[in-house]
Scaffold this active site. Sequence first.
Site, mmCIF file in Angstrom:
data_model
loop_
_atom_site.group_PDB
_atom_site.id
_atom_site.type_symbol
_atom_site.label_atom_id
_atom_site.label_comp_id
_atom_site.label_asym_id
_atom_site.label_seq_id
_atom_site.Cartn_x
_atom_site.Cartn_y
_atom_site.Cartn_z
ATOM 1 N N GLY A 137 19.546 15.742 -10.840
ATOM 2 C CA GLY A 137 19.182 17.153 -10.686
ATOM 3 C C GLY A 137 20.111 18.147 -11.357
ATOM 4 N N ASP A 192 13.578 27.266 -8.095
ATOM 5 C CA ASP A 192 13.589 25.795 -8.126
ATOM 6 C C ASP A 192 12.349 25.244 -8.811
ATOM 7 O OD1 ASP A 192 15.984 25.334 -6.793
ATOM 8 O OD2 ASP A 192 15.046 25.213 -4.811
ATOM 9 N N SER A 246 27.335 25.068 -7.737
ATOM 10 C CA SER A 246 26.939 26.439 -8.097
ATOM 11 C C SER A 246 28.155 27.332 -8.321
ATOM 12 C CB SER A 246 26.067 27.044 -6.993
ATOM 13 O OG SER A 246 24.854 26.369 -6.933
ATOM 14 N N GLY A 253 11.851 22.191 1.639
ATOM 15 C CA GLY A 253 11.773 23.319 0.724
ATOM 16 C C GLY A 253 11.659 22.907 -0.727
ATOM 17 N N TYR A 298 22.352 16.019 -7.599
ATOM 18 C CA TYR A 298 23.194 15.901 -8.803
ATOM 19 C C TYR A 298 24.629 15.510 -8.454
ATOM 20 C CZ TYR A 298 24.391 20.498 -7.105
ATOM 21 O OH TYR A 298 24.776 21.518 -6.293
ATOM 22 N N SER A 318 28.428 21.609 -3.509
ATOM 23 C CA SER A 318 27.634 22.305 -4.527
ATOM 24 C C SER A 318 28.417 22.575 -5.813
ATOM 25 C CB SER A 318 27.133 23.629 -3.962
ATOM 26 O OG SER A 318 26.550 24.377 -4.989
ATOM 27 N N LYS A 339 16.001 27.111 3.160
ATOM 28 C CA LYS A 339 15.089 27.721 2.183
ATOM 29 C C LYS A 339 13.800 28.252 2.820
ATOM 30 C CE LYS A 339 16.870 25.191 -1.707
ATOM 31 N NZ LYS A 339 16.677 24.322 -2.842
ATOM 32 N N GLY A 367 9.775 13.264 0.676
ATOM 33 C CA GLY A 367 10.274 14.415 1.438
ATOM 34 C C GLY A 367 9.290 15.568 1.433
HETATM 35 N N1 LIG Z 1 19.062 20.066 -8.493
HETATM 36 C C1 LIG Z 1 18.697 21.170 -7.928
HETATM 37 O O1 LIG Z 1 18.707 22.255 -8.517
HETATM 38 C C2 LIG Z 1 18.198 21.131 -6.507
HETATM 39 C C3 LIG Z 1 17.352 22.144 -6.052
HETATM 40 C C4 LIG Z 1 16.878 22.065 -4.767
HETATM 41 C C5 LIG Z 1 17.239 21.021 -3.921
HETATM 42 N N2 LIG Z 1 18.075 20.062 -4.380
HETATM 43 C C6 LIG Z 1 18.471 18.952 -3.492
HETATM 44 O O2 LIG Z 1 17.309 18.451 -2.843
HETATM 45 C C7 LIG Z 1 17.641 17.973 -1.550
HETATM 46 C C8 LIG Z 1 16.692 18.534 -0.493
HETATM 47 O O3 LIG Z 1 16.860 19.932 -0.361
HETATM 48 P P1 LIG Z 1 15.829 20.816 0.502
HETATM 49 O O4 LIG Z 1 16.321 22.195 0.441
HETATM 50 O O5 LIG Z 1 14.427 20.513 0.133
HETATM 51 O O6 LIG Z 1 16.076 20.242 1.981
HETATM 52 P P2 LIG Z 1 15.112 20.365 3.241
HETATM 53 O O7 LIG Z 1 14.284 21.596 3.170
HETATM 54 O O8 LIG Z 1 15.955 20.134 4.443
HETATM 55 O O9 LIG Z 1 14.097 19.124 3.057
HETATM 56 C C9 LIG Z 1 14.508 17.821 2.915
HETATM 57 C C10 LIG Z 1 13.369 16.887 3.335
HETATM 58 O O10 LIG Z 1 13.867 15.573 3.209
HETATM 59 C C11 LIG Z 1 13.392 14.748 4.260
HETATM 60 N N3 LIG Z 1 14.564 14.214 4.968
HETATM 61 C C12 LIG Z 1 15.580 14.888 5.541
HETATM 62 N N4 LIG Z 1 16.450 14.046 6.113
HETATM 63 C C13 LIG Z 1 15.968 12.798 5.899
HETATM 64 C C14 LIG Z 1 16.397 11.501 6.269
HETATM 65 N N5 LIG Z 1 17.520 11.301 6.994
HETATM 66 N N6 LIG Z 1 15.631 10.452 5.891
HETATM 67 C C15 LIG Z 1 14.495 10.634 5.169
HETATM 68 N N7 LIG Z 1 14.045 11.854 4.811
HETATM 69 C C16 LIG Z 1 14.764 12.910 5.158
HETATM 70 C C17 LIG Z 1 12.583 15.629 5.196
HETATM 71 O O11 LIG Z 1 11.194 15.361 4.974
HETATM 72 P P3 LIG Z 1 10.346 14.527 6.076
HETATM 73 O O12 LIG Z 1 10.734 15.118 7.402
HETATM 74 O O13 LIG Z 1 8.948 14.783 5.719
HETATM 75 O O14 LIG Z 1 10.742 13.086 5.947
HETATM 76 C C18 LIG Z 1 12.963 17.045 4.793
HETATM 77 O O15 LIG Z 1 11.922 17.938 4.930
HETATM 78 C C19 LIG Z 1 19.103 18.332 -1.323
HETATM 79 O O16 LIG Z 1 19.887 17.206 -1.603
HETATM 80 C C20 LIG Z 1 19.366 19.413 -2.342
HETATM 81 O O17 LIG Z 1 20.702 19.485 -2.758
HETATM 82 C C21 LIG Z 1 18.573 20.092 -5.651
#
Ligand SMILES: NC(=O)c1ccc[n+]([C@@H]2O[C@H](COP(=O)([O-])OP(=O)(O)OC[C@H]3O[C@@H](n4cnc5c(N)ncnc54)[C@H](OP(=O)(O)O)[C@@H]3O)[C@@H](O)[C@H]2O)c1
Length: 247
Positions: free
Chosen positions: A230, A102, A17, A129, A209, A15, A66, A126
């Site tokens: 991101g 977010d 952050s 969260g 990012y 991260s 989340k 996806g």
């Molecule tokens: N830039 C920013 O400010 C920011 C903010 C928030 C999040 N993010 C990034 O966004 C990403 C997701 O975060 P999140 O909190 O949403 O995670 P999360 O709640 O765990 O959700 C990720 C989703 O991705 C899919 N997924 C997970 N593993 C996978 C795999 N091996 N193959 C295919 N799909 C997969 C799943 O959906 P399905 O089960 O439906 O396939 C899961 O629900 C992270 O990399 C995080 O760092 C960045």
Amino acid sequence: MEKVFGLIGQTVSHSFSKSYFDEKFFRDGLRDYRYELFPLASINEIEKLIAETKGLSGLNVTIPYKEQIIKFLSEVDPTAKRIGAVNVVKFKDGKLIGFNTDSEAFGETLTNWLPKEKTFQALILGTGGSSKAVQEALKKMNISFKIASREKGKGNYVYEDITEESKIFEQYHLIINTTPLGMSPNNETMPPIDYELITKEHYVYDLIYNPARTMFLQKAEMRGAIVKNGLEMLHVQAEKSWQIWNN
Ligand SMILES: NC(=O)c1ccc[n+]([C@@H]2O[C@H](COP(=O)([O-])OP(=O)(O)OC[C@H]3O[C@@H](n4cnc5c(N)ncnc54)[C@H](OP(=O)(O)O)[C@@H]3O)[C@@H](O)[C@H]2O)c1
């Protein structure tokens, strides 16, 4: 008294952050403020963390907590409740209050990035969260969207549906990756789509990012798409977290 803020998640070393807030506290002369990374193997460790961290005043929440954090909160702000995901926790009078920054951060950065003269339909990869935060932002912007998932029934499509014949990519010129695929240290992974279907008409946004250009963005860029990572969203949501903690 020292004020402690931090990030909880399963693995948080990737991260940015901490460096964002370390620089901010230094710049603003906030010598009694610290931002720490708190890796938690399970969300249940949050209670011990809160009990043992003196001065804890605010937390950011990242993958995969989340949604799981919500049951530990005394209150959830209406927007975060509607989204079903919390990425900011404020500690106030012994209470834990959850927020989602977010969604607004994504919405603002998307508005600034997309050309005003075009209309878009979006495909979100996806269903976690951050997908929910993106969905809320797109609804506010009146951008219609569909969701792709690995599992049938969780979204509108499974990845196998996205073929040349289904013409799905011809309809959705905004593609948003909300999966962790490609995030450091798993830089070689990427969403399982046919990248040959991406064209120069596509706008491709990756919430990741780190690295700055995931394999997903590199492949899309090679096909002529306009891409965005991101990082700006991270900064905007961090600033919004700060406003919540200080309000
Ligand atoms: N830039 C920013 O400010 C920011 C903010 C928030 C999040 N993010 C990034 O966004 C990403 C997701 O975060 P999140 O909190 O949403 O995670 P999360 O709640 O765990 O959700 C990720 C989703 O991705 C899919 N997924 C997970 N593993 C996978 C795999 N091996 N193959 C295919 N799909 C997969 C799943 O959906 P399905 O089960 O439906 O396939 C899961 O629900 C992270 O990399 C995080 O760092 C960045």
